[in-house]
Design an enzyme around this catalytic site. Structure first.
Site, PDB file in Angstrom:
ATOM      1  N   ASP A 213      -0.046  -6.991  12.509  1.00 28.63           N
ATOM      2  CA  ASP A 213       0.415  -6.031  11.505  1.00 28.63           C
ATOM      3  C   ASP A 213       1.247  -4.994  12.248  1.00 28.63           C
ATOM      4  O   ASP A 213       0.713  -4.141  12.953  1.00 28.63           O
ATOM      5  CB  ASP A 213      -0.804  -5.403  10.817  1.00 28.63           C
ATOM      6  N   GLN A 216       3.250  -0.038  11.692  1.00 22.47           N
ATOM      7  CA  GLN A 216       3.371   1.250  12.375  1.00 22.47           C
ATOM      8  C   GLN A 216       4.031   1.126  13.742  1.00 22.47           C
ATOM      9  O   GLN A 216       4.270   2.137  14.400  1.00 22.47           O
ATOM     10  CB  GLN A 216       1.990   1.892  12.544  1.00 22.47           C
ATOM     11  N   CYS A 377      -6.298   4.696   4.302  1.00 20.57           N
ATOM     12  CA  CYS A 377      -6.523   3.272   4.015  1.00 20.57           C
ATOM     13  C   CYS A 377      -7.161   2.573   5.202  1.00 20.57           C
ATOM     14  O   CYS A 377      -6.848   1.415   5.507  1.00 20.57           O
ATOM     15  CB  CYS A 377      -5.225   2.567   3.629  1.00 20.57           C
TER      16      CYS A 377
END
Lengths: 419, 161
Positions: A213, A216, A377
């Protein structure tokens, strides 16, 4: 670029002219509550430079039609610009082939694509998926849904108090049932940069594919998917100075070809009869329906803009912002930084003694300062650190050192009100 | 726009620092826990409701200053009142906090008018109303309430404010 070279580069003001960069971002001229806007919520969504806004306007005013369909002029222009955007994204992450770059609606959509396309086909009862405590809900919930459907099991790599993954524990999790690893590159809540290259190498030595992921990471550093050797890399456009509603899934061609489609519909097929449908080749197999064409082209312009400044220069400047903010906060009594990993991106979560993050957020907003407050989150991290929520200042390359000072002054004001 | 700097007034800061009726009641006649899933805050409300009046009320939990002060001031406001009086006050407070009524139009609101400014801050309305929401849940034997529960009659979506 080594850290020393990076430090040298930013000492020279001409090398990174933040005022010139700020002039590209019209929204930074806003006043909020009669104060100049200090936008420190970049990890949630970044702002858009005029160059990207202009590109969106140019597309919409002179180039728009549906893609991959008609033979008329506008359809050909739109299709060619859309595919040009794909190539820009391919080069931005150094993917080997452009067909390995799939347009999605964002990181969440990209991860769900992998869960449905790969996970549902190749992960079964009793199999194990390795995730980490740092994951955003978007890299937890899809795998929980899969585990529930298939009877698979999720193993969670723990973190230390600094917010760093315990790599020994990660390595111990591997066994013959391990079928997949999902790990974030940079923590949205704490800023930790994870050692994903080493984690990927360890997993690959055991024939386990890895999804990263990168939501960021892509805004803060140069990402090279071939160097990382990851199998999947997901990220979002709106955190990269691009539009919302667009994101990327990079996948190794060999895996993408073995996967089943995620969504069915137009564009993802070669031929349809009620007896049998033939799926299109990658990447089209995973791009059902009319995509957000303008957003994809806008994202292409955004990565052009970032590449022109240079991701290494951006990383070095942001590191200087983070260092400045970290040093000033560490010198403040009653303020604690959450997430003190050795390798961090410019994300700063903090707690102020006796003040709830929501009160901090409202009071900073009064000073024109935008920070995020809440669980980001990432509720498992909050549980691990025994806090209900944090305040988070996340920096971008267009933030100035003066804005770091404004944040520090804002936190002092909050403390004064609550004493 | 109201200057919401006034939201963090002395009285609210004082109730946050020294919350009144903080804790639990041994054998409450009514009890509920309220959650704000947006921020993870939660508070519990215990009520000892006699035949006529609220004999005792207490709250505890993890929350921001707005929520804690609202809960603290709520307990001092409803203690000694009848259930009907408390329910009227709940309605007035919710109407004021969500901007449906100005505090002048709420005859029983009294010192709670310090929360009027929250109606300008849509993201903070829920912090202020959570305790009232929870008290209403306790009265109606709803043990767990949430600011996000659609079926809850007290549901006040952010857009309402």
């Amino acid at each position: 670029m080594s850290e020393n070279q990076a430090a040298l580069k930013i000492k020279s003001p001409s090398a990174f002219d933040v005022e010139r960069i700020r002039a590209d971002f019209p929204i930074l001229k806003l006043a909020v509550n009669d104060k100049p806007l200090v936008y420190l919520d970049n990890a949630a969504s970044s702002q858009m430079p005029q160059q990207v806004i202009d590109r969106l306007v140019r597309y919409q005013t002179t180039q728009h039609a549906n893609i991959n369909r008609a033979v008329h002029y506008l359809s050909e222009v739109a299709t060619s610009e859309f595919e040009e955007a794909r190539r820009k994204l391919q080069h931005f992450i150094n993917a080997k082939e452009e067909r390995e770059v799939i347009f999605t609606s964002g990181t969440t959509d990209a991860i769900n694509l992998v869960m449905h396309g790969y996970g549902r086909k190749f992960i079964g009862a009793g199999d194990e998926i390795i995730l980490t405590t740092l994951e955003h809900h978007s890299n937890i919930v899809p795998w929980q849904m899969l585990a529930e459907e298939k009877g698979a099991k999720i193993r969670v790599v723990p973190i230390n108090d600094a917010g760093e993954l315990l790599i020994d524990e990660y390595e111990k999790f591997f066994n013959e049932r391990t079928k997949f690893v999902g790990v974030m590159h940079v923590s949205n809540a704490l800023g930790t940069i994870n050692p994903i290259k080493e984690m990927i190498a360890f997993a690959h030595a055991r024939d386990v594919p890895v999804l990263v992921d990168g939501a960021q990471a892509t805004p803060h550093m140069k990402v090279d998917v071939q160097d990382l050797d990851c199998d999947f890399y997901a990220f979002s456009g709106h955190k990269l100075c691009g539009p919302t509603g667009i994101g990327i899934l990079y996948g190794r061609a060999e895996l993408l070809e073995k996967m089943q489609p995620f969504k069915g519909g137009g564009d993802m097929i070669l031929s349809v009869t009620f007896e049998k449908t033939l799926y299109n080749t990658i990447p089209h197999k995973f791009e059902a329906g009319t995509p957000p064409i303008a957003a994809a082209i806008g994202l292409g312009a955004a990565v052009d803009y970032l590449s022109e400044i240079g991701m290494d220069a951006i990383a070095a400047y942001e590191l200087a912002l983070l260092k400045n903010a970290t040093e000033q906060i560490n010198a403040m009594p009653g303020v604690r930084i959450l997430g003190t990993a050795e390798h961090k991106a410019a994300v700063l979560s903090f707690a102020v003694d006796g003040v709830h993050p929501h009160d901090i957020g409202t009071l900073l907003n009064q000073e024109g300062i935008a920070v995020r407050t809440g669980h980001h989150c990432a509720q498992p991290i909050m549980q691990r650190l025994h806090v209900p929520a944090t305040s988070r200042a996340s920096f971008a390359f267009y933030n100035s050192m003066d804005e770091v000072d404004a944040l520090i002054a804002g936190i002092r004001t909050v403390q004064k009100i609550f004493t | 726009m109201t200057n919401y700097k006034s939201l963090y007034q002395e009285v609210i800061l004082d109730h946050n620092k020294k919350p009144r009726n903080y804790g639990a009641i041994d054998h409450p006649s009514h009890h509920a826990v309220g959650h704000n899933p947006l921020c993870g805050d939660h508070i519990s409300v215990d009520v000892d409701l006699g035949d006529e009046r609220i004999n005792n009320i207490a709250f505890q939990g993890e929350s921001c200053a707005i929520c804690k002060a609202s809960a603290s001031m709520m307990t001092t406001a409803v203690k000694g009142k009848t259930r009907a009086e408390a329910e009227t006050l709940i309605q007035e407070f919710l109407a004021m906090a969500t901007g449906k009524l100005s505090h002048d139009a709420c005859p029983n609101i009294g010192r709670l008018a310090v929360f009027a400014g929250v109606s300008d801050l849509p993201t903070r309305v829920k912090c202020a109303i959570l305790p009232w929401h929870t008290l209403s849940g306790a009265f109606n034997a709803v043990e767990t309430t949430s600011t996000e529960a659609e079926e809850d009659p007290m549901h006040a979506p952010i857009g309402d404010a």
